[in-house]
Design a protein around this motif. Structure first.
Motif, PDB file in Angstrom:
ATOM      1  N   LEU A 248     -15.525  -0.220  -8.750  1.00 37.01           N
ATOM      2  CA  LEU A 248     -16.563  -0.711  -9.664  1.00 37.01           C
ATOM      3  C   LEU A 248     -17.540  -1.469  -8.768  1.00 37.01           C
TER       4      LEU A 248
ATOM      5  N   PHE B 202     -14.225  -6.002 -11.135  1.00 35.84           N
ATOM      6  CA  PHE B 202     -15.648  -6.177 -11.456  1.00 35.84           C
ATOM      7  C   PHE B 202     -16.321  -7.092 -10.438  1.00 35.84           C
TER       8      PHE B 202
ATOM      9  N   SER C 163     -18.247  -1.218 -19.156  1.00 36.25           N
ATOM     10  CA  SER C 163     -17.265  -2.300 -19.244  1.00 36.25           C
ATOM     11  C   SER C 163     -16.374  -2.255 -20.490  1.00 36.25           C
TER      12      SER C 163
ATOM     13  N   GLY D  85     -18.335   3.342  -9.919  1.00 36.73           N
ATOM     14  CA  GLY D  85     -19.259   2.949 -10.983  1.00 36.73           C
ATOM     15  C   GLY D  85     -19.064   3.769 -12.241  1.00 36.73           C
TER      16      GLY D  85
ATOM     17  N   PRO E 180     -21.170  -3.925 -13.990  1.00 41.00           N
ATOM     18  CA  PRO E 180     -20.743  -2.661 -14.604  1.00 41.00           C
ATOM     19  C   PRO E 180     -20.818  -2.738 -16.128  1.00 41.00           C
TER      20      PRO E 180
ATOM     21  N   VAL F 280     -13.658   0.334 -19.682  1.00 38.40           N
ATOM     22  CA  VAL F 280     -12.771  -0.077 -18.599  1.00 38.40           C
ATOM     23  C   VAL F 280     -11.813  -1.165 -19.089  1.00 38.40           C
TER      24      VAL F 280
END
Length: 261
Positions: free
Chosen positions: A135, A164, A148, A113, A144, A151
């Motif tokens: 995640l 995800f 996000s 996470g 997430p 990432v």
């Protein structure tokens, strides 16, 4: 301000070691840790003597994600409170991402996470072979959201979408293939590999390194205030779903959610 959940020290080279220090909680992100990381990111970014920053963790895990008590408070809160707390978390990631210093992550154990979010704002990431990543938000009926943008900027939409959506756990080699991790080494070589990464950044002029980082960010995936606000709204929407209520309740009750029964 006396730090309680993190610590940092700066050596003679100007290399700061920033350590998250809640090992008994697997370095989960509490409200206090979020505040302290935001503050220290600002301090280190403004300190002209700092040439590079190593982000590391105490204990068995790098970062397990959101703190359980913090999550419980969000579950019970109203929408404006959830948005306010998510904004504080988002501003922490923004502060670390925009810190005008090379940021090198030393990864061991688990990073789930928000831990993946921390990795995603780093400029280089060295992980031990046994590290695990995930995640995992969708397991709780969540998304997430605040991490996000970082990432996606790190690994791209195509890599991020299945991670995800499935919330599965994956290893260090897959993380390297995805672009989340720069280098994977044996645990015995971890410190030496981190030092080698740091040494490469110390050959650059400090001001030029900061400007080069800003240049790269300006040409990459835009992470504007509007983008951040939109992800927070999506998270607030998700918290209000029946799936989120079921997922978070199941987590605290130590049972499987209805979709896995």
């Amino acid at each position: 301000m006396k730090l309680q959940t993190i610590r940092y020290a700066i050596d003679d080279r100007g290399v700061a070691r920033l350590t998250v220090a809640r090992p008994e909680k697997h370095n989960a992100l509490s409200a206090l840790m979020i505040s302290e990381l935001t503050d220290v990111a600002g301090r280190l970014g403004a300190d002209a003597t700092v040439r590079a920053v190593i982000l590391e963790a105490e204990g068995k895990s790098f970062c397990a994600g959101g703190d359980l008590e913090w999550m419980r408070q969000q579950f019970a809160a109203d929408r404006p409170t959830r948005i306010a707390e998510a904004t504080r978390l988002a501003m922490m990631f923004k502060a670390l991402n925009e810190m005008p210093k090379p940021l090198i992550a030393r990864i061991h154990g688990n990073a789930f996470g928000g831990g993946v979010g921390l990795i995603s704002v780093c400029d280089a990431v060295v992980a031990e072979h046994g590290a695990k990543f995930g995640l995992t938000e969708a397991r709780l009926g969540l998304i997430p959201a605040t991490i996000s943008p970082y990432v996606i900027a790190r690994i791209g939409e195509a890599r991020a979408r299945p991670l995800f959506m499935s919330a599965r756990i994956f290893g260090a080699e897959e993380a390297k293939t995805a672009g989340l991790v720069s280098m994977v080494v044996n645990v015995a070589s971890l410190d030496a590999a981190v030092e080698a990464e740091v040494a490469s950044f110390l050959t650059a002029a400090p001001g030029a390194a900061g400007r080069a980082k800003r240049l790269a960010r300006s040409l990459g995936t835009p992470i504007t205030d509007a983008v951040i606000a939109a992800t927070i709204e999506q998270l607030a929407d998700t918290w209000e779903t029946e799936e989120a209520r079921e997922g978070v309740s199941a987590f605290f009750e130590r049972r499987e959610p209805s979709w896995r029964a």
